[in-house]
Design a protein around this motif. Structure first.
Motif, mmCIF file in Angstrom:
data_model
loop_
_atom_site.group_PDB
_atom_site.id
_atom_site.type_symbol
_atom_site.label_atom_id
_atom_site.label_comp_id
_atom_site.label_asym_id
_atom_site.label_seq_id
_atom_site.Cartn_x
_atom_site.Cartn_y
_atom_site.Cartn_z
ATOM 1 N N GLY A 140 32.114 44.750 0.239
ATOM 2 C CA GLY A 140 31.105 45.179 1.093
ATOM 3 C C GLY A 140 29.797 45.079 0.316
ATOM 4 N N ILE A 141 29.638 44.043 -0.256
ATOM 5 C CA ILE A 141 28.294 43.558 -1.185
ATOM 6 C C ILE A 141 27.629 42.449 -0.339
ATOM 7 C CG2 ILE A 141 29.251 44.310 -3.381
ATOM 8 C CD1 ILE A 141 29.815 41.354 -4.066
ATOM 9 N N PRO A 142 26.158 42.105 -0.669
ATOM 10 C CA PRO A 142 25.444 41.335 0.174
ATOM 11 C C PRO A 142 26.178 39.776 0.186
ATOM 12 C CG PRO A 142 23.964 42.583 -1.067
ATOM 13 C CD PRO A 142 25.360 43.153 -1.468
ATOM 14 N N PRO A 143 26.117 39.060 1.112
ATOM 15 C CA PRO A 143 25.518 39.489 2.326
ATOM 16 C C PRO A 143 26.180 40.161 3.298
ATOM 17 C CG PRO A 143 26.183 37.153 2.538
ATOM 18 C CD PRO A 143 26.595 37.739 1.090
ATOM 19 N N TYR A 144 27.588 40.834 3.139
ATOM 20 C CA TYR A 144 28.291 41.628 3.920
ATOM 21 C C TYR A 144 28.150 42.836 3.700
ATOM 22 C CZ TYR A 144 29.939 36.677 3.850
ATOM 23 O OH TYR A 144 30.143 35.437 4.032
ATOM 24 N N ASP A 145 26.984 43.486 3.705
ATOM 25 C CA ASP A 145 26.871 44.725 3.600
ATOM 26 C C ASP A 145 26.140 45.710 4.516
ATOM 27 O OD1 ASP A 145 24.422 43.533 3.226
ATOM 28 O OD2 ASP A 145 23.481 44.415 1.831
ATOM 29 N N ALA A 146 26.188 44.810 5.789
ATOM 30 C CA ALA A 146 26.065 45.656 7.098
ATOM 31 C C ALA A 146 26.912 46.909 7.355
ATOM 32 C CB ALA A 146 26.002 44.663 8.198
ATOM 33 N N VAL A 147 26.265 47.826 8.028
ATOM 34 C CA VAL A 147 26.962 49.117 8.684
ATOM 35 C C VAL A 147 28.263 48.783 9.435
ATOM 36 C CG1 VAL A 147 26.872 51.378 9.611
ATOM 37 C CG2 VAL A 147 24.983 50.521 8.303
ATOM 38 N N GLU A 148 28.091 47.678 10.551
ATOM 39 C CA GLU A 148 28.921 47.444 11.375
ATOM 40 C C GLU A 148 29.729 46.437 10.917
ATOM 41 O OE1 GLU A 148 27.036 46.242 14.970
ATOM 42 O OE2 GLU A 148 26.155 48.066 15.203
ATOM 43 N N GLU A 149 31.206 46.552 10.820
ATOM 44 C CA GLU A 149 32.122 45.744 10.317
ATOM 45 C C GLU A 149 32.307 44.311 11.216
ATOM 46 O OE1 GLU A 149 35.054 44.371 7.586
ATOM 47 O OE2 GLU A 149 33.748 45.981 7.398
ATOM 48 N N LEU A 175 32.250 40.388 9.762
ATOM 49 C CA LEU A 175 33.051 39.422 9.963
ATOM 50 C C LEU A 175 32.652 38.079 10.788
ATOM 51 C CD1 LEU A 175 36.183 41.853 11.221
ATOM 52 C CD2 LEU A 175 35.845 40.503 9.126
ATOM 53 N N ALA A 176 31.713 38.467 11.644
ATOM 54 C CA ALA A 176 31.050 37.373 12.259
ATOM 55 C C ALA A 176 30.165 36.364 11.296
ATOM 56 C CB ALA A 176 30.196 37.780 13.496
ATOM 57 N N LEU A 177 29.565 36.950 10.358
ATOM 58 C CA LEU A 177 28.751 36.293 9.298
ATOM 59 C C LEU A 177 29.645 35.531 8.369
ATOM 60 C CD1 LEU A 177 26.179 35.440 7.943
ATOM 61 C CD2 LEU A 177 26.342 37.682 6.694
ATOM 62 N N PHE A 178 30.850 36.177 8.181
ATOM 63 C CA PHE A 178 31.855 35.605 7.112
ATOM 64 C C PHE A 178 32.599 34.385 7.803
ATOM 65 C CE2 PHE A 178 36.150 35.426 5.931
ATOM 66 C CZ PHE A 178 36.244 34.994 4.484
#
Length: 282
Positions: free
Chosen positions: A237-246, A250-253
Motif C-alpha cells: 500500500g505504498i505509492p503509487p498504490y496508496d489510494a483509499v479505494e482498492e 488494482l486498475a493502476l497496477f
C-alpha cells in the motif's frame, strides 16, 4: 487480551496456506513423474524399433553379402534387450492391479494438470479470503527480503556464467587456431583441428550474435524486477498504490504491468530484427 485472541487465527491461516502450497508442490512433482513414466513406457518401443531399423539399414548398406561385425551385433542386441526388459517392467508397473509401484498409473497428464489448476485456484481464493491486514504484511515483508535477494543474485550468476562460458569458448578457440597454425607447418594433422576450431568459433559467434543471450537475460530480469516492484508496492500500500479505494489501486497496477509487458515484447522484437532494422526502430 486482543493479541492472544488473534494468535490462534493467525496460526490457522498460516497452516491452511502452507498446506495449499504443499498440495500444489506435490501435484507439480506428480506431473513431472507422470511425464517421465509415459515417456519411458511409450519411448522404449520406439527405441527398439529405431535400433532394429538402424541395424537393418547398416546391413543392407554395407554388409549385404557378408556378416555384420560382432560389435554392431552386440550393441544392437544389448540395446534391444535392455529396452525390452525396461518396457516389460514399466508395463507391469502401469497395468498390473496387484502392484502399486506408480502412484498415478493409468492417470492422464491432462487430469493431473486440471487438479493442479484447481489447487492453485483454491489457494488463490483461500489466500484472498484470509489476507492479513497491511500492517502484518509490512511486518513480514522485511523477513522475506534476504531470500528474495539471494534468488535474484543466483539468477544473475546463472546468466552471467552462460555469457562468460560463450566468451571463453571464443577466446580459447580463436587462440587455438593461431597456435595450431603456427605449430604445424604441414597441412596434416593440423587440418582437422583447424577445421573443428574454426567451426566452433563460427557457430558460437553466430549463436551469440543471433540469440543475444546477454541482452535477453538483462531485459527479462529488468521486466521481472519492475513487475515485482509494482506488486510489492501494491501489497504494502505504498505509492503509487496508496489510494483509499482498492479498485483504483488494482486498475493502476494492471495498467502498469501491461505497459511493462508491452515494453518487454517491443525489446524482444528489436532483438529479433537485423542490426539495420534495430537502428531504424530506435
Amino acid at each position: 487480551m486482543t493479541e492472544p485472541a488473534n494468535a490462534p487465527i493467525d496460526a490457522e491461516t498460516t497452516d491452511v496456506l502452507i498446506q495449499h502450497r504443499r498440495n500444489i508442490a506435490d501435484l507439480k512433482q506428480r506431473i513431472r513423474n507422470r511425464h517421465l513414466q509415459v515417456l519411458g513406457l511409450y519411448g522404449t518401443p520406439i527405441v527398439i524399433l529405431v535400433a532394429l531399423t538402424t541395424w537393418v539399414g547398416l546391413k543392407i548398406s554395407f554388409w549385404l553379402h557378408s556378416n555384420t561385425p560382432d560389435a554392431i551385433d552386440n550393441i544392437t542386441s544389448i540395446a534391444v534387450l535392455l529396452s525390452a526388459i525396461s518396457f516389460i517392467v514399466q508395463a507391469v508397473a502401469e497395468f498390473s492391479n496387484d502392484l502399486n509401484v506408480w502412484r498415478d498409473r493409468k492417470t492422464p497428464v491432462k487430469k493431473l494438470r486440471l487438479e493442479l489448476s484447481l489447487a492453485e485456484e483454491r489457494h488463490v481464493l483461500e489466500a484472498r479470503r484470509r489476507t492479513p491486514p497491511p500492517i502484518d504484511r509490512q511486518a513480514t515483508y522485511r523477513e522475506r527480503l534476504p531470500g528474495e535477494i539471494a534468488r535474484l543474485r543466483q539468477e544473475s550468476r546463472y546468466y552471467r556464467r552462460i555469457h562468460l562460458f560463450m566468451q571463453w569458448m571464443l577466446f580459447i578457440s580463436s587462440a587455438a587456431i593461431s597456435a595450431v597454425t603456427a605449430w604445424y607447418d604441414p597441412p596434416q594433422p593440423a587440418k582437422g583441428a583447424l577445421i573443428c576450431l574454426g567451426f566452433a568459433v563460427t557457430v558460437i559467434t553466430a549463436a551469440a550474435g543471433y540469440f543475444k543471450p546477454r541482452e535477453r537475460a538483462f531485459n527479462l530480469q529488468l521486466t521481472a524486477d519492475s513487475i515485482e516492484q509494482n506488486a510489492t508496492a501494491l501489497e504494502l500500500g505504498i505509492p503509487p498504490y496508496d489510494a483509499v479505494e482498492e479498485k483504483r489501486n488494482l486498475a493502476l497496477f494492471a495498467t502498469t504491468v501491461e505497459d511493462l509487458r508491452a515494453e518487454q515484447r517491443m525489446r524482444e522484437q528489436q532483438l529479433d530484427q537485423p542490426q539495420q532494422g534495430q537502428q531504424q526502430v530506435i
